[in-house]
Design a protein around this motif. Structure first.
Motif, short mmCIF file in Angstrom:
data_model
loop_
_atom_site.label_atom_id
_atom_site.label_comp_id
_atom_site.label_asym_id
_atom_site.label_seq_id
_atom_site.Cartn_x
_atom_site.Cartn_y
_atom_site.Cartn_z
N LEU A 1 1.90 5.98 -7.33
CA LEU A 1 1.01 6.54 -7.92
C LEU A 1 1.30 8.16 -7.92
CD1 LEU A 1 -1.78 6.62 -9.44
CD2 LEU A 1 -2.96 6.50 -7.02
N VAL B 1 -0.83 -0.02 -11.17
CA VAL B 1 -0.88 0.14 -9.66
C VAL B 1 -1.89 -0.64 -9.03
CG1 VAL B 1 -1.01 1.83 -7.74
CG2 VAL B 1 0.04 2.32 -9.89
N TRP B 2 -3.06 -0.75 -9.61
CA TRP B 2 -4.18 -1.63 -9.15
C TRP B 2 -3.83 -3.05 -9.31
CZ3 TRP B 2 -7.73 -2.68 -6.03
CH2 TRP B 2 -8.79 -3.84 -6.11
N ASN B 3 -3.42 -3.52 -10.38
CA ASN B 3 -2.96 -4.76 -10.43
C ASN B 3 -1.80 -5.33 -9.52
OD1 ASN B 3 -4.95 -5.68 -12.39
ND2 ASN B 3 -3.83 -4.92 -14.12
N ARG B 4 -1.03 -4.25 -9.48
CA ARG B 4 0.15 -4.65 -8.66
C ARG B 4 -0.37 -4.96 -7.03
NH1 ARG B 4 3.25 -6.47 -6.02
NH2 ARG B 4 5.36 -5.97 -5.34
N PHE B 5 -1.33 -4.08 -6.43
CA PHE B 5 -1.92 -4.49 -5.28
C PHE B 5 -2.68 -5.63 -5.36
CE2 PHE B 5 -5.56 -3.67 -2.56
CZ PHE B 5 -5.05 -3.72 -1.43
N LEU B 6 -3.56 -5.90 -6.33
CA LEU B 6 -4.27 -7.22 -6.59
C LEU B 6 -3.35 -8.28 -6.53
CD1 LEU B 6 -7.24 -8.02 -6.64
CD2 LEU B 6 -7.01 -7.83 -9.26
N TYR C 1 -2.31 3.61 -14.21
CA TYR C 1 -3.24 3.48 -12.60
C TYR C 1 -3.82 2.05 -12.97
CZ TYR C 1 -3.62 8.48 -13.18
OH TYR C 1 -3.21 9.91 -13.15
N LYS C 2 -3.89 1.24 -13.90
CA LYS C 2 -4.36 -0.17 -14.06
C LYS C 2 -3.08 -0.90 -13.27
CE LYS C 2 -5.97 -3.74 -17.01
NZ LYS C 2 -6.21 -3.71 -18.61
N ALA D 1 2.76 1.83 -3.42
CA ALA D 1 1.89 1.80 -4.31
C ALA D 1 1.22 3.48 -4.24
CB ALA D 1 0.71 0.88 -4.48
N VAL E 1 0.74 -1.16 0.10
CA VAL E 1 0.08 0.06 -0.02
C VAL E 1 1.01 1.37 -0.03
CG1 VAL E 1 -1.64 1.41 1.39
CG2 VAL E 1 -1.95 -1.13 1.20
#
Length: 431
Positions: A76, A144-149, A141-142, A72, A69
């Protein structure tokens, strides 16, 4: 002749198997997602959560989430300000170095502020993976989200797999009791890393385990202080029950001060120097005298270095209750003294044990306890006061213990305990 050391190929442990399963499952999930993520990050997170001790699994998972978190968020922010420093389609490398330098500082400092310093490494990994490899992506942005997911998928898989059991229900009712010498602790007074890890893992999981030994608590703690015993151990050949966790003696059989004084007077006749073990306020004190014997001088010099022992160079005060008396001297003196005690019928009111020293040729030990001091009696006390109905003992003497372990086959006892505690369907129960 030099002792030959055989090379032993270690077996494949459950942690290795679980790690491989977790990595494969990450790939399965990524396939179901239509290869939309980066399975590498899921696999790293999963592997980080596969721990030997289950208590560490959640801790490591939370570290990984926190690190992801924080990294990321700063990644971002970097992506958002990145376009503002492009001049004529060119991005200055000087700006890049400066921002990465500043970003790493902020990432690490943020983990300090939220008291999650252990997560700083993962935060930096996430941050750098974004700013170094994915600047200029069509949809950062995608990423960053995928990295977290990806990380969350790996953490969930790792935690689930690490907490899965591949055996039958563990036996948390039985108290497993092991000896120490020739079965757990080697001749160099060491315990293998395997035995420590496996015992701690099973004890943490709820296994009831303790020791029964002729050693004192100090002699047990030196090699076994890293094992998290939750039940008292039987020490001094059953003269005492000692709670390592709370540092207290639960039950003790003692020799009266009058009897101890009589024994000291007889010992003086043989020109020997006793080690008189006394418990005062849950502390074992060892009174001893000055001796010109090199073997005894070396013994004291070696033992006094231990932080677990309390040697006092003075006469026994004769008003304290004695746990046991020990002597180390020549075989002839020990035999003569032992025979004298029998002639005086002390063996009817005391427990007297003598045996040759393995370290000093021509020397023997003699230990004198309360007549009631016995491992079996102390085990009965332990069962009665701790609500234990079933026990399994492990030792090297055939016929004396429930499970016989080959002498000096270190790690074997722990493997046997593991089979008893968490049996697998294809392993037959002990007869």
């Amino acid at each position: 002749m030099k002792e030959k050391h055989r090379f032993a190929i270690p077996g494949i442990g459950m942690r290795i198997i679980k790690s491989a399963i977790a990595v494969a499952l990450c790939m399965v999930v990524n396939t179901i997602r239509g290869e939309g993520g980066m399975v590498f990050y899921s696999q790293l997170a999963a592997l980080w959560c596969i721990q030997m001790y289950r208590s560490n699994t959640l801790t490591n998972a939370l570290q990984r989430v926190t690190g992801t978190v924080v990294g990321a968020i700063y990644g971002l922010i970097y992506i958002l300000i990145y376009p503002h420093f492009i001049v004529n389609g060119v991005y200055s490398n000087v700006y890049n170095i400066l921002f990465v330098f500043t970003g790493v500082l902020l990432v690490i400092y943020s983990t300090v502020l939220i008291n999650k310093k252990q997560a700083s490494y993962f935060s930096c990994v996430v941050f750098l993976s974004i700013v170094i490899n994915h600047i200029g992506d069509v949809d950062p942005y995608k990423f960053v989200w995928n990295r977290f997911l990806d990380t969350m998928i790996g953490i969930i898989i790792g935690v689930v797999i690490n907490n899965m059991r591949f055996c039958l229900k563990p036996d948390r009712e039985t108290l497993f009791i092991s000896g120490v010498d020739d079965i757990l602790v080697d001749k160099d007074n060491k315990v293998s890393a395997f035995s420590k890890v496996e015992l701690n893992r099973m004890i943490e999981d709820g296994m009831r385990f303790t020791l029964s030994t002729v050693r004192t608590p100090a002699s047990v703690l030196e090699p076994l202080s890293d094992i998290n015993f939750k039940y008292p151990i039987i020490v001094m050949d059953g003269a005492a029950l000692y709670d390592i966790k709370n540092n207290e003696y639960i039950s003790v059989f003692v020799i009266s001060p009058d009897t101890a004084k009589e024994l000291v007077e007889i010992i003086k006749e043989y020109d020997m120097y006793p080690y008189i073990n006394v418990i005062i306020d849950d502390t074992l004190l060892i009174y001893y005298g000055d001796t010109k014997d090199d073997v005894n001088q070396n013994l004291v010099r070696e033992m006094r270095t231990s932080t677990y022992r309390n040697y006092i160079k003075r006469e026994y005060p004769c008003d304290e209750k004695v746990v046991y008396i020990m002597l180390l001297d020549t075989d002839e003196k020990i035999d003569a003294f032992h025979n004298r005690l029998i002639d005086l019928e002390y063996d009817k009111i005391l427990k007297i044990i003598s045996y040759p020293s393995q370290k000093h040729r021509g020397y023997s030990y003699i230990k004198i306890f309360n007549k009631n001091a016995s491992k079996d009696r102390m085990l009965m006390y332990l069962k009665t006061n701790y609500g234990i109905t079933k026990t399994v003992t492990f030792g090297t003497v055939l016929g004396k213990y429930d499970v016989t372990v080959k002498k000096n086959s270190f790690n074997e006892m722990v493997r046997m305990v593991r089979k008893e505690y968490e049996p697998f369907p294809w392993i037959r129960e002990r007869a």
